[in-house]
Design an enzyme around this catalytic site. Sequence first.
Site, short mmCIF file in Angstrom:
data_model
loop_
_atom_site.label_atom_id
_atom_site.label_comp_id
_atom_site.label_asym_id
_atom_site.label_seq_id
_atom_site.Cartn_x
_atom_site.Cartn_y
_atom_site.Cartn_z
N ARG A 21 76.37 39.43 5.82
CA ARG A 21 75.69 39.68 4.55
C ARG A 21 74.26 40.16 4.76
O ARG A 21 73.65 40.73 3.87
CB ARG A 21 75.72 38.43 3.69
CG ARG A 21 77.15 37.97 3.40
CD ARG A 21 77.21 36.77 2.46
NE ARG A 21 78.57 36.27 2.35
CZ ARG A 21 79.53 36.82 1.61
NH1 ARG A 21 79.26 37.91 0.91
NH2 ARG A 21 80.74 36.31 1.56
N LYS B 166 90.08 26.90 12.83
CA LYS B 166 90.33 25.66 12.12
C LYS B 166 89.08 25.31 11.29
O LYS B 166 88.00 25.82 11.61
CB LYS B 166 90.68 24.54 13.10
CG LYS B 166 89.48 23.98 13.88
CD LYS B 166 89.89 22.77 14.68
CE LYS B 166 88.71 22.13 15.37
NZ LYS B 166 87.81 21.39 14.50
N HIS C 97 90.94 26.50 20.15
CA HIS C 97 90.40 26.83 21.47
C HIS C 97 90.93 25.91 22.58
O HIS C 97 90.92 26.28 23.75
CB HIS C 97 88.86 26.82 21.45
CG HIS C 97 88.25 25.46 21.36
ND1 HIS C 97 88.00 24.85 20.16
CD2 HIS C 97 87.83 24.60 22.31
CE1 HIS C 97 87.46 23.67 20.38
NE2 HIS C 97 87.34 23.50 21.68
N LYS D 117 92.36 26.66 27.03
CA LYS D 117 91.82 26.07 28.25
C LYS D 117 92.83 26.17 29.39
O LYS D 117 94.02 25.93 29.21
CB LYS D 117 91.46 24.59 28.00
CG LYS D 117 90.29 24.39 27.03
CD LYS D 117 89.99 22.91 26.85
CE LYS D 117 88.84 22.69 25.89
NZ LYS D 117 87.55 23.18 26.45
N GLU E 260 83.97 11.83 23.12
CA GLU E 260 82.74 12.61 23.07
C GLU E 260 81.54 11.67 23.17
O GLU E 260 81.53 10.61 22.52
CB GLU E 260 82.65 13.41 21.77
CG GLU E 260 83.78 14.41 21.58
CD GLU E 260 83.66 15.14 20.26
OE1 GLU E 260 83.18 16.29 20.25
OE2 GLU E 260 84.04 14.56 19.22
N ASP F 230 89.17 16.51 12.11
CA ASP F 230 88.41 17.34 13.03
C ASP F 230 89.09 17.49 14.39
O ASP F 230 89.04 18.57 14.99
CB ASP F 230 87.00 16.76 13.21
CG ASP F 230 86.06 17.69 13.95
OD1 ASP F 230 86.09 18.90 13.68
OD2 ASP F 230 85.28 17.21 14.79
N HIS G 119 93.71 19.62 17.70
CA HIS G 119 93.67 19.54 19.16
C HIS G 119 94.67 18.54 19.72
O HIS G 119 95.47 18.86 20.61
CB HIS G 119 92.27 19.15 19.64
CG HIS G 119 91.18 20.07 19.20
ND1 HIS G 119 91.38 21.42 19.00
CD2 HIS G 119 89.87 19.86 18.92
CE1 HIS G 119 90.24 21.98 18.62
NE2 HIS G 119 89.32 21.05 18.57
N LYS H 11 83.41 9.65 18.57
CA LYS H 11 82.08 10.17 18.87
C LYS H 11 81.19 9.04 19.38
O LYS H 11 81.40 7.88 19.05
CB LYS H 11 81.47 10.83 17.63
CG LYS H 11 82.14 12.15 17.27
CD LYS H 11 81.37 12.90 16.23
CE LYS H 11 81.94 14.31 16.04
NZ LYS H 11 81.75 15.17 17.23
#
Length: 532
Positions: A73, A180, A210, A214, A248, A267, A272, A372
């Site tokens: 944009r 996603k 993604h 891998k 993570e 998420d 995944h 997390k």
Amino acid sequence: MATKNGEILRTVDAAVTEEPPAGPVHLPAPPPAALVIFGATGDLTKRKLVPALYALAVDDLLPEHFTVIGAGRSQLSDDQFRAAMRDAVTRFARLRLDEKVWSRFAEGLHYASFSDRDGGLDGVKLALETADRERGTAGNRIYYFAVPPSGFAPLAERLQREGMSREEEGGGFRRMVVEKPFGRNFATARELNAALHSAFEEPQIFRIDHYLGKETVQNILVFRFANGIFEPIWNRRYIDHIQITVAETLGVEGRGSYYEETGALRDIIQNHVMQLAAIIGMEPPSNFEAETVRDEKVKLLRAIRPIHPDDALLHTIRGQYAAGSVDGTPVPGYRDEPGVDPESLRETFVAMKLDIDNWRWAGTPFYLRTGKHLPSRATEIAIQFRRVPHSPFAGHRAMPGGMPPPDGIAPNQLLLRIQPDEGITLRFGAKVPGQSMRIESVNMDFFYGSSFQRASPDAYERLLLDCLLGDATLFARVDEVEEAWRVCTAILDGWRAHPPDRIDCPNYEAGTWGPAAADDFMRRDGREWRRP
């Protein structure tokens, strides 16, 4: 004579153990094409897409005169866009910037602004026509939707209205790549797929995850189906259970408002982790064609036993991190992150158990876990084999106190490390040197880095190249997405009906392995989580 025999033996041994050097691998050349990136000024383009395309250019894997049209944009000139992408490659590409390669690659970088008003795609259409005429892209187009999820359906519909989505005989291919999340639940996923199908046929749609790009994930397929020693024991008779962990150390990293709408289940688990479960559990495909492989993945997802919303709490554990310390650095709790409701009940940790109702896996549960601000960053799959049915070593020249009982011998375990320290470890029992019959577990390790002595390509490199080639093997098909949502939506419905007590949330300290309830969850089945 002994010397000669020794030489002969060494020669034979070398002939048996040394493989002939592999010849050059010739990959098929992608056809000429133009890639339009909608959202070209965003982080995804700068951090992943253009650096991956540049790496393909370095490896000479892009078609001649390949063209990238950044669509955004903002009002930018071609030179301004090229300067921004050069900076992105310098900062984020896995390969150093080579001036000669960059000069050739940058010739194909162009920019076109677009808007939501009528005629707002005219600049993109003109850039594509120019690329066909001046760079020989032959009418082949790939549209990459690097835009927020709310823009997926409207953008697809606009491309359809402008006559830019449908393939016509002799007019080149039209493909779209969408990131996603593919919806927020089963119903919205079906709505999104219907909207995409109004503009593109299913073979034209490449839903990118993604993780599937891998090298270590692709190697799971090779490990299972190119080695005769593993597949015969890849079943309920020999495997006790499977653990899939995506841990993570990071928190929400400034994405609090996004995470408030998403959470760990949407998420990570729905895409995944469910994809990893499908690859680990699928039946051997008859060939490596895209539809054959994806058919087998869908069969596995369909075999997952439905979880009724009323039973969601029996099959899952939710968690949310409080303030703590990760790698010696103090970190705030989730509720103190920017953009997060101070009384939020959103999960940042999920543990769950899946039962697979088919002949291969009946009675062998799959345990899934993500979180997390955990103590270490690791994505891994642990295949735990059943214990020996009887140990003949109990009491044999045991140390004072005697041998542990047979069930005290650690079971064999196969560990597939997706990231970091990519590799495979097999754990088995071995005798400790000495006069007593003492058994300890030892590891047999394979590391990608030391074995192949070359860096693995980034996941986006493989996936973008596959899209150019029209190979959808590593992309999610519509029924894969919907089957994964079928499982996850029932859990979301159950959680919504049974929200956690605000007093008990948050329930784990940052820098720990999640809530204590997750450990109890496993102990209930007589098992324990692996600590990466």
